[in-house]
Design a protein around this motif. Structure first.
Motif, PDB file in Angstrom:
ATOM      1  N   UNK A   1       1.117  -1.129   0.523  1.00 63.16           N
ATOM      2  CA  UNK A   1      -0.196  -0.171  -0.316  1.00 63.16           C
ATOM      3  C   UNK A   1       0.611   0.817  -0.260  1.00 63.16           C
ATOM      4  N   UNK A   2       2.207   1.180   0.512  1.00 60.32           N
ATOM      5  CA  UNK A   2       2.852   2.364   0.972  1.00 60.32           C
ATOM      6  C   UNK A   2       4.263   2.224   0.224  1.00 60.32           C
ATOM      7  N   UNK A   3       4.558   1.431  -0.814  1.00 58.53           N
ATOM      8  CA  UNK A   3       5.582   1.325  -2.872  1.00 58.53           C
ATOM      9  C   UNK A   3       6.766   1.505  -1.592  1.00 58.53           C
ATOM     10  N   UNK A   4       6.713   0.671  -0.043  1.00 68.81           N
ATOM     11  CA  UNK A   4       7.576  -0.331  -0.303  1.00 68.81           C
ATOM     12  C   UNK A   4       7.884  -1.421  -1.167  1.00 68.81           C
ATOM     13  N   UNK A   5       9.237  -1.975  -2.058  1.00 71.86           N
ATOM     14  CA  UNK A   5       9.835  -2.435  -2.165  1.00 71.86           C
ATOM     15  C   UNK A   5      10.782  -3.983  -2.022  1.00 71.86           C
ATOM     16  N   UNK A   6      11.286  -3.752  -0.837  1.00 75.12           N
ATOM     17  CA  UNK A   6      12.282  -4.721  -0.538  1.00 75.12           C
ATOM     18  C   UNK A   6      11.572  -5.009   1.083  1.00 75.12           C
ATOM     19  N   UNK A   7      11.528  -6.349   1.778  1.00 75.71           N
ATOM     20  CA  UNK A   7      11.650  -6.501   2.445  1.00 75.71           C
ATOM     21  C   UNK A   7      12.950  -7.573   3.272  1.00 75.71           C
ATOM     22  N   UNK A   8      13.643  -6.484   4.712  1.00 73.96           N
ATOM     23  CA  UNK A   8      14.389  -6.908   4.691  1.00 73.96           C
ATOM     24  C   UNK A   8      13.926  -7.479   7.114  1.00 73.96           C
ATOM     25  N   UNK A   9      14.249  -8.562   7.099  1.00 74.47           N
ATOM     26  CA  UNK A   9      14.130  -8.841   8.410  1.00 74.47           C
ATOM     27  C   UNK A   9      15.684  -9.381   8.838  1.00 74.47           C
ATOM     28  N   UNK A  10      15.316  -9.503  10.135  1.00 71.75           N
ATOM     29  CA  UNK A  10      16.463 -10.022  11.295  1.00 71.75           C
ATOM     30  C   UNK A  10      15.764 -11.002  12.368  1.00 71.75           C
ATOM     31  N   UNK A  11      16.284 -11.973  12.019  1.00 73.10           N
ATOM     32  CA  UNK A  11      15.527 -13.100  12.837  1.00 73.10           C
ATOM     33  C   UNK A  11      16.366 -14.500  13.607  1.00 73.10           C
TER      34      UNK A  11
ATOM     35  N   UNK B   1      -6.585   0.988   6.922  1.00 74.68           N
ATOM     36  CA  UNK B   1      -7.481   1.486   6.684  1.00 74.68           C
ATOM     37  C   UNK B   1      -6.413   2.947   6.344  1.00 74.68           C
ATOM     38  N   UNK B   2      -5.551   1.491   5.065  1.00 74.07           N
ATOM     39  CA  UNK B   2      -4.505   2.554   3.992  1.00 74.07           C
ATOM     40  C   UNK B   2      -4.126   3.596   4.616  1.00 74.07           C
ATOM     41  N   UNK B   3      -3.370   3.695   6.372  1.00 70.92           N
ATOM     42  CA  UNK B   3      -2.669   4.400   6.748  1.00 70.92           C
ATOM     43  C   UNK B   3      -1.121   4.517   6.749  1.00 70.92           C
ATOM     44  N   UNK B   4      -1.318   6.207   5.873  1.00 72.48           N
ATOM     45  CA  UNK B   4      -0.057   6.353   5.687  1.00 72.48           C
ATOM     46  C   UNK B   4       1.088   6.957   7.144  1.00 72.48           C
ATOM     47  N   UNK B   5       2.118   6.649   7.302  1.00 77.90           N
ATOM     48  CA  UNK B   5       2.756   7.524   8.153  1.00 77.90           C
ATOM     49  C   UNK B   5       2.772   8.776   8.260  1.00 77.90           C
ATOM     50  N   UNK B   6       2.962  10.273   9.122  1.00 75.85           N
ATOM     51  CA  UNK B   6       2.575  11.067   8.463  1.00 75.85           C
ATOM     52  C   UNK B   6       3.958  11.484   8.211  1.00 75.85           C
ATOM     53  N   UNK B   7       5.145  10.907   8.410  1.00 80.57           N
ATOM     54  CA  UNK B   7       6.370  11.512   7.936  1.00 80.57           C
ATOM     55  C   UNK B   7       6.398  10.885   6.386  1.00 80.57           C
ATOM     56  N   UNK B   8       5.776   9.848   6.214  1.00 80.61           N
ATOM     57  CA  UNK B   8       5.150   9.493   4.554  1.00 80.61           C
ATOM     58  C   UNK B   8       4.923  10.947   4.010  1.00 80.61           C
ATOM     59  N   UNK B   9       4.682  11.780   4.529  1.00 78.59           N
ATOM     60  CA  UNK B   9       3.932  13.110   3.122  1.00 78.59           C
ATOM     61  C   UNK B   9       4.188  13.932   3.617  1.00 78.59           C
ATOM     62  N   UNK B  10       5.358  14.220   3.794  1.00 70.26           N
ATOM     63  CA  UNK B  10       6.595  15.520   3.766  1.00 70.26           C
ATOM     64  C   UNK B  10       8.557  15.105   3.572  1.00 70.26           C
ATOM     65  N   UNK B  11       7.865  14.793   2.075  1.00 73.97           N
ATOM     66  CA  UNK B  11       8.957  14.329   0.817  1.00 73.97           C
ATOM     67  C   UNK B  11       9.840  13.117   1.818  1.00 73.97           C
ATOM     68  N   UNK B  12      11.058  12.901   1.176  1.00 70.22           N
ATOM     69  CA  UNK B  12      11.638  11.391   0.904  1.00 70.22           C
ATOM     70  C   UNK B  12      12.630  10.684   1.620  1.00 70.22           C
ATOM     71  N   UNK B  13      13.015   9.955   2.016  1.00 71.90           N
ATOM     72  CA  UNK B  13      14.223   9.395   2.975  1.00 71.90           C
ATOM     73  C   UNK B  13      15.239  10.151   2.834  1.00 71.90           C
ATOM     74  N   UNK B  14      16.711   9.979   3.954  1.00 68.99           N
ATOM     75  CA  UNK B  14      17.484  10.739   3.519  1.00 68.99           C
ATOM     76  C   UNK B  14      18.568  10.842   2.927  1.00 68.99           C
ATOM     77  N   UNK B  15      17.676   8.843   3.109  1.00 67.02           N
ATOM     78  CA  UNK B  15      19.460   8.516   1.162  1.00 67.02           C
ATOM     79  C   UNK B  15      18.468   7.871   0.289  1.00 67.02           C
ATOM     80  N   UNK B  16      17.423   8.621   0.274  1.00 65.09           N
ATOM     81  CA  UNK B  16      16.178   7.647  -1.163  1.00 65.09           C
ATOM     82  C   UNK B  16      16.849   8.109  -2.488  1.00 65.09           C
TER      83      UNK B  16
END
Length: 265
Positions: A159-169, A238-253
């Motif tokens: 729903x939020x355009x995430x491409x790659x999942x990384x897990x720590x197990x 609820x198609x919830x989008x974290x507030x920060x996702x609405x304010x530009x790209x991450x630091x190393x996007x």
């Protein structure tokens, strides 16, 4: 969480009915099944919700990691971050908490896993989120809740355009990631000591979201129908989008990117 229970044996006890006019990931009009669960999964919205999520989280960790669990009796600072989403599973019968999981993006700060390991550039340059603090109740219902929360995490990525999942197990939970077709980020497969999970060793693994269904189909994965061909109305993000996702790209996007997942309970 039952870390030694193979995911393929986690059968859901629920109500199923065909819904041939609806669409799933295979395309518009593809036949799907609607499956009703004995619980709901939704984002935490109130302090009361958060207290329930923290309580079930702490109890789950206490079963396997009692010393570390003592640090989880109260909400963590990360629970209040503006770019954090906490999902809560609740019983339909009595409203009790059955499980919870936390998703945190890297829009305002580095991920917790980056306190302990330098992610490869191809991953670190992507949009990231870290999914941690998965905790569920014991028994068969707990195994059902775990699958639903994992599916909710995948749906949140989509729903939020995430491409790659990384897990720590940590062992033996890392084997469950292998069953889900995750691959090691580092060729050595050496465990990494994670500071935010009690200095315990974890394998770091990844999963390409876009090709997930294709790879599950090729492997005839036992959870393919649950993840891809079944609608679960009780999983309501609820198609919830974290507030920060609405304010530009991450630091190393550099590209639409990744999620980091840690099933530590």
């Amino acid at each position: 969480m039952a870390p030694t229970t193979p995911l393929s044996f986690m059968q859901l006890s629920s109500t199923r009915r065909p819904a041939p006019v609806l669409a799933d990931r295979a395309g518009v009009g593809a036949p799907v099944t609607i499956e009703l669960l004995p619980f709901t999964v939704r984002p935490v919205r109130t302090q009361a919700d958060l207290r329930k999520a923290v309580a079930v989280r702490q109890a789950a960790y206490a079963r396997h990691l009692p010393e570390f669990a003592r640090s989880l009796e109260q909400p963590e600072a990360a629970d209040h971050d503006g770019d954090t989403v906490i999902l809560l599973a609740e019983s339909k019968e009595d409203g009790s908490a059955l499980g919870s999981v936390r998703i945190q993006t890297n829009f305002r700060q580095a991920l917790h896993v980056e306190e302990s390991v330098d992610l490869p550039l191809w991953l670190a340059s992507q949009r990231l989120a870290e999914v941690t603090r998965l905790g569920i109740v014991e028994g068969r219902i707990g195994r059902q809740v775990k699958l639903a929360l994992i599916k909710a995490c995948f749906e949140h990525c989509e729903h939020n355009g995430v491409d790659t999942a990384v897990v720590s197990g940590r062992a033996p939970i890392d084997r469950q990631y292998e069953q889900l077709l995750f691959t090691d980020v580092f060729a050595s497969r050496d465990p990494v000591i994670l500071r935010h999970v009690g200095n315990m060793p974890h394998r770091i693994m990844y999963f390409d979201i876009a090709s997930g269904q294709e790879r599950w189909e090729a492997a005839r994965h036992p959870l393919l129908d649950f993840f891809c061909h079944t609608r679960h109305p009780d999983i309501d993000l609820g198609r919830h989008v974290p507030a920060a996702w609405k304010h530009g790209l991450p630091r190393s996007q550099q590209a639409a990117g990744a999620v980091v997942v840690g099933l530590a309970a």
